[in-house]
Motif scaffolding. Structure first.
Motif, PDB file in Angstrom:
ATOM      1  N   ASP A   1       0.825  -1.216   0.000  1.00  0.00           N
ATOM      2  CA  ASP A   1       0.000   0.000   0.000  1.00  0.00           C
ATOM      3  C   ASP A   1       0.859   1.266   0.000  1.00  0.00           C
ATOM      4  OD1 ASP A   1      -2.441  -1.239  -0.050  1.00  0.00           O
ATOM      5  OD2 ASP A   1      -2.660  -1.297   2.138  1.00  0.00           O
ATOM      6  N   SER A   2       1.970   1.200   0.695  1.00  0.00           N
ATOM      7  CA  SER A   2       2.782   2.408   0.856  1.00  0.00           C
ATOM      8  C   SER A   2       3.700   2.668  -0.330  1.00  0.00           C
ATOM      9  CB  SER A   2       3.650   2.304   2.114  1.00  0.00           C
ATOM     10  OG  SER A   2       2.885   1.935   3.222  1.00  0.00           O
ATOM     11  N   TYR A   3       4.200   1.629  -0.963  1.00  0.00           N
ATOM     12  CA  TYR A   3       5.293   1.846  -1.908  1.00  0.00           C
ATOM     13  C   TYR A   3       5.046   1.419  -3.352  1.00  0.00           C
ATOM     14  CZ  TYR A   3       8.041   2.927   2.220  1.00  0.00           C
ATOM     15  OH  TYR A   3       8.506   3.511   3.369  1.00  0.00           O
ATOM     16  N   LEU A   4       3.956   0.693  -3.611  1.00  0.00           N
ATOM     17  CA  LEU A   4       3.762   0.225  -4.987  1.00  0.00           C
ATOM     18  C   LEU A   4       2.795   1.123  -5.746  1.00  0.00           C
ATOM     19  CD1 LEU A   4       5.263  -2.212  -3.871  1.00  0.00           C
ATOM     20  CD2 LEU A   4       3.730  -3.690  -5.149  1.00  0.00           C
ATOM     21  N   ASP A   5       2.910   1.082  -7.077  1.00  0.00           N
ATOM     22  CA  ASP A   5       1.978   1.828  -7.918  1.00  0.00           C
ATOM     23  C   ASP A   5       0.737   1.015  -8.238  1.00  0.00           C
ATOM     24  OD1 ASP A   5       3.675   4.001  -8.005  1.00  0.00           O
ATOM     25  OD2 ASP A   5       4.767   3.250  -9.755  1.00  0.00           O
ATOM     26  N   ILE A   6       0.728  -0.255  -7.836  1.00  0.00           N
ATOM     27  CA  ILE A   6      -0.431  -1.109  -8.126  1.00  0.00           C
ATOM     28  C   ILE A   6      -0.932  -1.730  -6.821  1.00  0.00           C
ATOM     29  CG2 ILE A   6       0.204  -1.636 -10.529  1.00  0.00           C
ATOM     30  CD1 ILE A   6       1.550  -4.191  -9.554  1.00  0.00           C
ATOM     31  N   PRO A   7      -2.192  -2.144  -6.784  1.00  0.00           N
ATOM     32  CA  PRO A   7      -2.741  -2.705  -5.542  1.00  0.00           C
ATOM     33  C   PRO A   7      -2.442  -4.199  -5.412  1.00  0.00           C
ATOM     34  CG  PRO A   7      -4.468  -2.570  -7.184  1.00  0.00           C
ATOM     35  CD  PRO A   7      -3.221  -2.007  -7.828  1.00  0.00           C
ATOM     36  N   TYR A   8      -2.849  -4.763  -4.287  1.00  0.00           N
ATOM     37  CA  TYR A   8      -2.748  -6.226  -4.134  1.00  0.00           C
ATOM     38  C   TYR A   8      -4.132  -6.844  -4.117  1.00  0.00           C
ATOM     39  CZ  TYR A   8      -4.071  -5.583   0.785  1.00  0.00           C
ATOM     40  OH  TYR A   8      -4.749  -5.261   1.929  1.00  0.00           O
ATOM     41  N   VAL A   9      -4.176  -8.132  -4.441  1.00  0.00           N
ATOM     42  CA  VAL A   9      -5.392  -8.919  -4.301  1.00  0.00           C
ATOM     43  C   VAL A   9      -5.008 -10.109  -3.439  1.00  0.00           C
ATOM     44  CG1 VAL A   9      -7.037 -10.380  -5.558  1.00  0.00           C
ATOM     45  CG2 VAL A   9      -6.306  -8.195  -6.541  1.00  0.00           C
ATOM     46  N   GLU A  10      -5.845 -10.463  -2.481  1.00  0.00           N
ATOM     47  CA  GLU A  10      -5.536 -11.640  -1.661  1.00  0.00           C
ATOM     48  C   GLU A  10      -5.775 -12.888  -2.484  1.00  0.00           C
ATOM     49  OE1 GLU A  10      -7.849 -11.548   1.903  1.00  0.00           O
ATOM     50  OE2 GLU A  10      -6.644  -9.939   2.789  1.00  0.00           O
ATOM     51  N   THR A  11      -4.918 -13.884  -2.300  1.00  0.00           N
ATOM     52  CA  THR A  11      -5.077 -15.102  -3.078  1.00  0.00           C
ATOM     53  C   THR A  11      -4.581 -16.299  -2.273  1.00  0.00           C
ATOM     54  OG1 THR A  11      -4.696 -16.043  -5.290  1.00  0.00           O
ATOM     55  CG2 THR A  11      -2.829 -14.959  -4.252  1.00  0.00           C
ATOM     56  N   THR A  12      -4.780 -17.492  -2.793  1.00  0.00           N
ATOM     57  CA  THR A  12      -4.242 -18.692  -2.141  1.00  0.00           C
ATOM     58  C   THR A  12      -3.489 -19.488  -3.186  1.00  0.00           C
ATOM     59  OG1 THR A  12      -6.273 -19.903  -2.626  1.00  0.00           O
ATOM     60  CG2 THR A  12      -6.112 -18.901  -0.449  1.00  0.00           C
ATOM     61  N   CYS A  13      -2.538 -20.299  -2.758  1.00  0.00           N
ATOM     62  CA  CYS A  13      -1.880 -21.128  -3.778  1.00  0.00           C
ATOM     63  C   CYS A  13      -1.554 -22.533  -3.315  1.00  0.00           C
ATOM     64  CB  CYS A  13      -0.687 -20.398  -4.394  1.00  0.00           C
ATOM     65  SG  CYS A  13       0.793 -20.355  -3.431  1.00  0.00           S
ATOM     66  N   GLY A  14      -2.091 -22.952  -2.177  1.00  0.00           N
ATOM     67  CA  GLY A  14      -1.963 -24.362  -1.812  1.00  0.00           C
ATOM     68  C   GLY A  14      -0.715 -24.685  -1.001  1.00  0.00           C
ATOM     69  N   TYR A  15      -0.675 -25.914  -0.545  1.00  0.00           N
ATOM     70  CA  TYR A  15       0.433 -26.365   0.295  1.00  0.00           C
ATOM     71  C   TYR A  15       1.715 -26.484  -0.538  1.00  0.00           C
ATOM     72  CZ  TYR A  15       2.847 -28.863   4.003  1.00  0.00           C
ATOM     73  OH  TYR A  15       3.725 -29.220   4.994  1.00  0.00           O
ATOM     74  N   ALA A  16       2.841 -26.178   0.073  1.00  0.00           N
ATOM     75  CA  ALA A  16       4.159 -26.350  -0.571  1.00  0.00           C
ATOM     76  C   ALA A  16       4.253 -25.576  -1.879  1.00  0.00           C
ATOM     77  CB  ALA A  16       4.441 -27.829  -0.831  1.00  0.00           C
ATOM     78  N   CYS A  17       3.589 -24.442  -1.918  1.00  0.00           N
ATOM     79  CA  CYS A  17       3.502 -23.670  -3.157  1.00  0.00           C
ATOM     80  C   CYS A  17       4.852 -23.091  -3.562  1.00  0.00           C
ATOM     81  CB  CYS A  17       2.496 -22.557  -2.924  1.00  0.00           C
ATOM     82  SG  CYS A  17       2.277 -21.506  -4.306  1.00  0.00           S
ATOM     83  N   SER A  18       5.641 -22.694  -2.613  1.00  0.00           N
ATOM     84  CA  SER A  18       6.990 -22.226  -2.927  1.00  0.00           C
ATOM     85  C   SER A  18       7.839 -22.286  -1.646  1.00  0.00           C
ATOM     86  CB  SER A  18       6.951 -20.814  -3.519  1.00  0.00           C
ATOM     87  OG  SER A  18       8.189 -20.529  -4.144  1.00  0.00           O
TER      88      SER A  18
END
Ligand SMILES: *[C@@H]1O[C@H](CO)[C@@H](O)[C@H](O)[C@H]1NC(C)=O
Ligand SMILES: *[C@@H]1O[C@H](CO)[C@@H](O)[C@H](O)[C@H]1NC(C)=O
Ligand SMILES: CC(=O)N[C@H]1CO[C@H](CO)[C@@H](O)[C@@H]1O
Ligand SMILES: [Zn+2]
Length: 383
Positions: free
Chosen positions: A304-321
């Motif tokens: 929110d403070s430093y980017l020019d674009i917003p975020y969207v909450e998401t999920t990606c599953g177990y052991a995703c990275s």
């Protein structure tokens, strides 16, 4: 996630019979506390079905041995350190972060990624996967070469079972070095069809994460050279090997950190940072599952403070990275991906994961997350 419906099995080991009876069994964790046992070659079929896992074979064995050893001597196993850290609820270094991120060099990111994707594959078991680690290592040495020697350390983690090593760049904190902040990414790529044979340029997955962290490292070094300022906390950049083999590289590192009772107070993973499916709706995806909520709230503040674009909450599953290896060892972990999970790059793990499909503007937004996190979490001497 879908993955659990594919595995309609109980948690007991299911041996899968294959054409390679001589292969050893691997123990995979496919969900919290959900273990299956498969042969090495079956790992690929799981990945092809979109099932991700942590390959815990080595630590499962070690755990059983140490448990019996400790019970034999009637002793308690060492208790890992549970990190407690008050993440800032407001940013306080806007000027520094903005002046640093104004110098993000997209051309240099492009050139680094072009070089990184020129390796035939960065599959961790391949010769070219070793060569790509060598290139990355020399790039890191070049970036840090102007620093006084006592200001940093570069560590190569040799994983023994495969050749591609992981790399850690460490800036030891001036006052509270026990508080470790980790900016992670993985260097390997994979072609899921025939990993040992077909090419895998792996531009987005996950060369983009590596290049994002390299650029942040370059800015960090520049900042030190021009101001001499250092953080009180320790800051580390990690470049993991073998994420695609089941988070193998990062698991080695975080398991070792836990054993040494190190205290990682924040781990932020960069993995797939360059793809924009709809330029009208450009955003980053903040991963909400299998991450640490207090840290994730802080990361949202940074966005929110430093980017020019917003975020969207998401999920990606177990052991995703690789943040999965941090949280598995009790360390706070977070992950910001290029977009909402369903809008992420469809070309990964194939020959089509190429540079021309990526946006360096978007990658630059991810660099801002890394720089913002380091400056706001480092507890710097200018505070
Ligand atoms: C933090 O920011 C909020 C709103 O941005 C503000 O209302 C609040 O006073 C700030 N708190 C501190 C401690 O500066
Ligand atoms: C930052 O460092 C100062 C000075 O050592 C210390 O008093 C303060 O508690 C630290 N802040 C955090 C969040 O650790
Ligand atoms: C987590 C993520 O999206 N990153 C990619 C990097 O590596 C894995 C490969 O196992 C992909 O599945 C992920 O999509
Ligand atoms: Zn990947």
């Amino acid at each position: 996630m879908k993955l659990l419906s594919v595995l309609t099995v109980t948690l007991t080991a299911i041996p899968i019979v294959t054409a390679f009876p001589f292969e050893e069994f691997r123990v995979l964790e496919v969900g919290e506390g959900q273990r299956i046992s498969v042969r090495e070659s079956e790992k690929l079929s799981l990945l092809q079905k979109g099932i991700k896992f942590i390959d815990i074979t080595k630590y499962d064995k070690a755990e059983q041995q140490s448990r019996s050893l400790f019970s034999f001597f009637n002793k308690k196993a060492p208790v890992p350190v549970v990190p407690v850290y008050d993440y800032p609820t407001n940013v306080s270094h806007e000027e520094i972060v903005k002046s640093l991120t104004a110098n993000i060099d997209k051309k240099s990111m492009h050139d680094n990624l072009a070089k990184f994707t020129s390796f035939y594959t960065r599959y961790y078991k391949s010769e070219t996967g070793f060569e790509s680690a060598e290139w990355l290592s020399s790039k890191i040495s070049e970036l840090t070469s102007k620093l006084p020697e006592e200001k940093y350390e570069i560590e190569h983690i040799d994983h023994k079972d495969w050749k591609q090593y992981s790399i850690i760049v460490r800036f030891t904190g001036s006052e509270t070095p026990e508080n470790i902040i980790v900016m992670g990414s993985h260097q390997d790529s994979i072609n899921l069809l025939l990993p040992s044979i077909l090419p895998a340029p792996g531009a987005d997955d996950n060369g983009s994460g590596t290049v994002t962290n390299l650029e942040a490292l370059r800015l960090y070094v520049d900042h030190y050279l021009s101001t001499g300022e250092t953080p009180r906390n320790t800051v580390e950049f990690h470049f993991y090997s073998a994420e695609e083999g089941g988070l193998l590289g990062s698991l080695d590192i975080f398991t070792q950190y836990a054993t040494l009772q190190k205290k990682v107070v924040a781990m932020l993973q960069q993995d797939m940072t360059g793809y924009v499916s709809d330029p009208e709706d450009e955003h980053v995806g903040v991963v909400m599952d299998y991450t640490t909520s207090e840290l994730t709230e802080f990361i949202k503040l940074i966005i929110d403070s430093y980017l020019d674009i917003p975020y969207v909450e998401t999920t990606c599953g177990y052991a995703c990275s690789d943040h999965g290896s941090a949280t598995k060892n009790g360390f706070p972990g977070s992950f910001v991906i290029e977009s909402e999970f369903k809008k992420t790059n469809k070309y990964i793990h194939s020959t089509m994961d190429t540079l021309d499909r990526l946006s360096f503007e978007h990658m630059a937004e991810h660099v801002k997350i890394v720089i913002g996190s380091i400056i706001e979490l480092g507890n710097w001497s200018f505070e």
